[in-house]
Write a protein that holds these residues in place. Sequence first.
Motif, mmCIF file in Angstrom:
data_model
loop_
_atom_site.group_PDB
_atom_site.id
_atom_site.type_symbol
_atom_site.label_atom_id
_atom_site.label_comp_id
_atom_site.label_asym_id
_atom_site.label_seq_id
_atom_site.Cartn_x
_atom_site.Cartn_y
_atom_site.Cartn_z
ATOM 1 N N TYR A 24 -3.065 -0.068 2.814
ATOM 2 C CA TYR A 24 -2.586 -1.197 3.610
ATOM 3 C C TYR A 24 -1.234 -1.614 3.049
ATOM 4 C CZ TYR A 24 -2.728 -5.345 6.483
ATOM 5 O OH TYR A 24 -2.447 -6.299 7.420
ATOM 6 N N ILE A 25 -0.221 -1.573 3.897
ATOM 7 C CA ILE A 25 1.143 -1.902 3.477
ATOM 8 C C ILE A 25 1.557 -3.235 4.103
ATOM 9 C CG2 ILE A 25 1.739 0.519 3.110
ATOM 10 C CD1 ILE A 25 3.157 0.497 5.823
ATOM 11 N N ALA A 26 2.830 -3.554 4.061
ATOM 12 C CA ALA A 26 3.323 -4.803 4.645
ATOM 13 C C ALA A 26 2.930 -4.892 6.117
ATOM 14 C CB ALA A 26 4.844 -4.877 4.502
ATOM 15 N N GLU A 27 2.610 -6.083 6.563
ATOM 16 C CA GLU A 27 2.226 -6.304 7.958
ATOM 17 C C GLU A 27 3.445 -6.138 8.851
ATOM 18 O OE1 GLU A 27 0.051 -6.643 11.134
ATOM 19 O OE2 GLU A 27 -0.859 -6.684 9.144
ATOM 20 N N ALA A 28 3.378 -5.159 9.743
ATOM 21 C CA ALA A 28 4.526 -4.842 10.600
ATOM 22 C C ALA A 28 4.733 -5.880 11.697
ATOM 23 C CB ALA A 28 4.339 -3.466 11.217
ATOM 24 N N ALA A 54 -5.396 -9.808 4.263
ATOM 25 C CA ALA A 54 -5.135 -9.061 5.495
ATOM 26 C C ALA A 54 -5.889 -7.741 5.499
ATOM 27 C CB ALA A 54 -3.633 -8.836 5.649
ATOM 28 N N ALA A 55 -5.936 -7.074 4.367
ATOM 29 C CA ALA A 55 -6.646 -5.795 4.271
ATOM 30 C C ALA A 55 -8.146 -5.978 4.515
ATOM 31 C CB ALA A 55 -6.394 -5.157 2.915
ATOM 32 N N ARG A 56 -8.672 -7.129 4.153
ATOM 33 C CA ARG A 56 -10.097 -7.395 4.389
ATOM 34 C C ARG A 56 -10.424 -7.392 5.877
ATOM 35 N NH1 ARG A 56 -9.094 -11.390 0.277
ATOM 36 N NH2 ARG A 56 -9.720 -10.485 -1.711
ATOM 37 N N ILE A 57 -9.489 -7.787 6.706
ATOM 38 C CA ILE A 57 -9.703 -7.740 8.155
ATOM 39 C C ILE A 57 -9.919 -6.290 8.592
ATOM 40 C CG2 ILE A 57 -8.629 -8.145 10.418
ATOM 41 C CD1 ILE A 57 -7.150 -10.539 9.079
ATOM 42 N N VAL A 69 -4.454 -1.472 -1.246
ATOM 43 C CA VAL A 69 -3.243 -2.153 -0.796
ATOM 44 C C VAL A 69 -2.042 -1.699 -1.616
ATOM 45 C CG1 VAL A 69 -4.472 -4.173 0.077
ATOM 46 C CG2 VAL A 69 -3.619 -4.173 -2.245
ATOM 47 N N ASP A 70 -0.909 -1.652 -0.948
ATOM 48 C CA ASP A 70 0.356 -1.340 -1.593
ATOM 49 C C ASP A 70 0.766 -2.522 -2.469
ATOM 50 O OD1 ASP A 70 2.710 0.013 -2.222
ATOM 51 O OD2 ASP A 70 3.554 -0.109 -0.199
ATOM 52 N N LYS A 79 8.204 4.968 -0.478
ATOM 53 C CA LYS A 79 8.145 6.378 -0.895
ATOM 54 C C LYS A 79 7.739 7.291 0.259
ATOM 55 C CE LYS A 79 6.177 9.519 -4.255
ATOM 56 N NZ LYS A 79 5.442 9.670 -5.504
ATOM 57 N N TYR A 80 6.794 6.840 1.063
ATOM 58 C CA TYR A 80 6.288 7.676 2.145
ATOM 59 C C TYR A 80 6.875 7.329 3.514
ATOM 60 C CZ TYR A 80 3.018 9.805 -1.055
ATOM 61 O OH TYR A 80 2.471 10.513 -2.088
ATOM 62 N N GLY A 81 7.798 6.395 3.582
ATOM 63 C CA GLY A 81 8.398 6.029 4.869
ATOM 64 C C GLY A 81 7.338 5.626 5.868
ATOM 65 N N ALA A 82 6.428 4.783 5.436
ATOM 66 C CA ALA A 82 5.222 4.518 6.215
ATOM 67 C C ALA A 82 5.277 3.297 7.124
ATOM 68 C CB ALA A 82 4.038 4.365 5.258
ATOM 69 N N LEU A 83 6.298 2.473 7.038
ATOM 70 C CA LEU A 83 6.297 1.259 7.844
ATOM 71 C C LEU A 83 6.686 1.579 9.281
ATOM 72 C CD1 LEU A 83 5.795 -1.781 7.496
ATOM 73 C CD2 LEU A 83 8.242 -2.066 7.256
#
Length: 119
Positions: A24-28, A54-57, A69-70, A79-83
């Motif tokens: 789970y990363i930053a909320e987009a 947020a991750a619990r949701i 979570v990140d 690092k992974y360009g995930a957003l």
Amino acid sequence: MYKLDEFKQLVEDFSGVADFLVIYIAEAHSTDGWAFTNNFDINRHRSLEDRLSAARILVEKEPLCPVVVDEMSDVTAIKYGALPERLYVLQAGKVVYKGAMGPWGYNPLEVRSFLEKMK
């Protein structure tokens, strides 16, 4: 949680040959940012506790795999360009599949095809 049902089916079908993990990363699409009208009410994470909440949701939606979570520095997302989201397959510590950027490039069916070829 875009295409969560497809992701869950992927986990269910391939858990015997692959390990799955959600980071789970930053909320987009935070409520106090660029939100959609039908989004969950999640504000931008200002602390690790915000991110964990947020991750619990997501965990409540039972993704069928571990959720971590990140860090607040977003080291993994960077690092992974995930957003906002992205699918990866790693084998022996190396990236062997890198999906396109989400949400439109988030394609569990493409990962399914890739994993079927690896069997």
